[in-house]
Design a protein around this motif. Sequence first.
Motif, short mmCIF file in Angstrom:
data_model
loop_
_atom_site.label_atom_id
_atom_site.label_comp_id
_atom_site.label_asym_id
_atom_site.label_seq_id
_atom_site.Cartn_x
_atom_site.Cartn_y
_atom_site.Cartn_z
N LYS A 1 0.82 -1.20 0.00
CA LYS A 1 0.00 0.00 0.00
C LYS A 1 0.85 1.25 0.00
CE LYS A 1 -3.98 -2.08 2.31
NZ LYS A 1 -4.86 -2.05 3.50
N ALA A 2 2.01 1.15 0.63
CA ALA A 2 2.86 2.33 0.75
C ALA A 2 3.36 2.79 -0.59
CB ALA A 2 4.02 2.03 1.69
N ASN A 3 3.60 1.85 -1.51
CA ASN A 3 4.14 2.27 -2.80
C ASN A 3 3.19 1.95 -3.96
OD1 ASN A 3 4.31 -0.49 -3.05
ND2 ASN A 3 6.55 -0.56 -2.94
N ASN A 4 1.90 1.75 -3.64
CA ASN A 4 0.88 1.48 -4.66
C ASN A 4 1.25 0.30 -5.55
OD1 ASN A 4 -0.69 3.76 -3.84
ND2 ASN A 4 0.75 5.07 -4.96
N SER A 5 1.97 -0.67 -5.03
CA SER A 5 2.43 -1.79 -5.83
C SER A 5 1.40 -2.89 -5.86
CB SER A 5 3.75 -2.32 -5.25
OG SER A 5 4.14 -3.48 -5.94
N VAL A 6 1.21 -3.51 -7.02
CA VAL A 6 0.36 -4.69 -7.13
C VAL A 6 1.21 -5.94 -7.35
CG1 VAL A 6 -1.59 -3.36 -8.01
CG2 VAL A 6 0.04 -4.36 -9.62
N VAL A 7 2.51 -5.78 -7.44
CA VAL A 7 3.43 -6.90 -7.58
C VAL A 7 3.80 -7.40 -6.19
CG1 VAL A 7 5.71 -7.62 -8.36
CG2 VAL A 7 4.33 -6.09 -9.79
N SER A 8 3.46 -8.64 -5.90
CA SER A 8 3.74 -9.20 -4.57
C SER A 8 5.02 -10.03 -4.55
CB SER A 8 2.58 -10.07 -4.10
OG SER A 8 2.37 -11.14 -5.00
N GLU A 9 5.51 -10.42 -5.73
CA GLU A 9 6.73 -11.21 -5.81
C GLU A 9 7.41 -11.00 -7.15
OE1 GLU A 9 5.49 -15.27 -5.26
OE2 GLU A 9 4.91 -15.50 -7.36
N ALA B 1 20.40 5.31 1.54
CA ALA B 1 20.28 6.35 0.51
C ALA B 1 19.86 5.76 -0.83
CB ALA B 1 21.60 7.10 0.36
N GLN B 2 20.39 4.58 -1.17
CA GLN B 2 20.01 3.93 -2.42
C GLN B 2 18.54 3.53 -2.40
OE1 GLN B 2 22.27 4.66 -4.66
NE2 GLN B 2 23.05 2.66 -5.23
N VAL C 1 12.15 2.94 -2.92
CA VAL C 1 11.20 2.20 -2.09
C VAL C 1 9.76 2.63 -2.35
CG1 VAL C 1 11.21 3.78 -0.11
CG2 VAL C 1 10.90 1.31 0.26
N GLY C 2 9.56 3.83 -2.87
CA GLY C 2 8.20 4.30 -3.13
C GLY C 2 7.73 4.11 -4.56
N LEU C 3 8.52 3.43 -5.39
CA LEU C 3 8.13 3.24 -6.79
C LEU C 3 6.93 2.31 -6.91
CD1 LEU C 3 11.62 2.80 -8.54
CD2 LEU C 3 10.12 4.80 -8.63
N PRO C 4 6.04 2.56 -7.88
CA PRO C 4 4.91 1.64 -8.11
C PRO C 4 5.33 0.50 -9.03
CG PRO C 4 4.71 3.56 -9.52
CD PRO C 4 5.94 3.79 -8.69
N PHE C 5 4.96 -0.72 -8.67
CA PHE C 5 5.24 -1.90 -9.49
C PHE C 5 3.90 -2.57 -9.81
CE2 PHE C 5 9.10 -1.08 -7.19
CZ PHE C 5 10.10 -1.33 -8.11
N CYS C 6 3.49 -2.47 -11.07
CA CYS C 6 2.15 -2.95 -11.42
C CYS C 6 2.15 -3.82 -12.68
CB CYS C 6 1.22 -1.77 -11.62
SG CYS C 6 1.82 -0.54 -12.80
N GLY C 7 3.31 -4.14 -13.21
CA GLY C 7 3.34 -4.90 -14.45
C GLY C 7 4.30 -6.07 -14.41
#
Length: 313
Positions: free
Chosen positions: A3-11, A158-159, A164-170
């Motif tokens: 939820k923090a990074n709007n990601s739908v990729v779980s693995e 820093a890296q 960490v906040g990028l969205p992963f949806c594909g």
Amino acid sequence: MEKANNSVVSEFVFLGLSSSWEIQLLLFVFSSVFYVASLMGNILIVLTVTSDPHLQSPMYFLLANLSIIDLMFCSSTAPKMIYDLLRKCKTISFRGCVAQIFFIHAFGGTEMVLLIAMAFDRYVAICKPLHYLTIMSPQRCISLLVTSWIIGLIHSVAQLAFVVGLPFCGPNELNNFFCDLPQFIKLACIETYTLEFMVTANSGFISVVSFLILIISYIFILVTVQKKSLGSSISKALSTLSAHVTVVVLFFGPLIFFYVWPFPTSHMDKFLAIVDAVIIPFLNPVVYTFRNKEMKVAMKRLCNQFVNYSKVS
């Protein structure tokens, strides 16, 4: 996390090196042998340094800590990589991937700074031998070690702060054996060219600068010895530094290729990933042991004590 990074990729799915079962079995045996050997070699160095009173010097204190970092570095990637070689579906959770990236950069950054500390130790020992124990006091050694860990952790945080906040949806396929930032960022659902450049430039810049500092420092040591000493002293200095230079080249070679080489190739990246994960942590204790008579003698003493203890018990 999702939820923090709007990601739908779980693995994420690792593609590995090859779909051939024979090649994967060969890699499993190869990686397992080198991983176990690296564990045994580095543990042996730590036990030898901590148990032998003849090795209670700054150089061996730093060497033992280098072995501890190598143990943690290879254990952050190798066990999962070896386990996946026997699996058809090679997956890692989103959290696990982020954790792996964090540990890789934390341990890698710490080792970079620790190698610079070891170069400073050799400079003082060879160029200022009368002041060696004064300059490299126990407090100074601990300060160098703590500084190494702090810089390594700051570098890693820093890296990750960039990504960490990028969205992963594909797409969720990583063309490698473990998670690292360049391929991880490419899977995000937004334009990441600028971010890729910043992250790669950060790691590449740190790797190149650290490598140049180390090489220049070793050259400076040799020049100083040549000006002040006889040929026999130069030979001794060369013998002492050769192990350090070998470890530096082995450690920084793959890193510089990963983050600086402008024409990445997947097969070469995967080969260097295996080298970085299991071979280099194995070679470090081998290089330092075979180049150091004191270490070899101390290891023999330790082994003899263990054998005698086993006979008594």
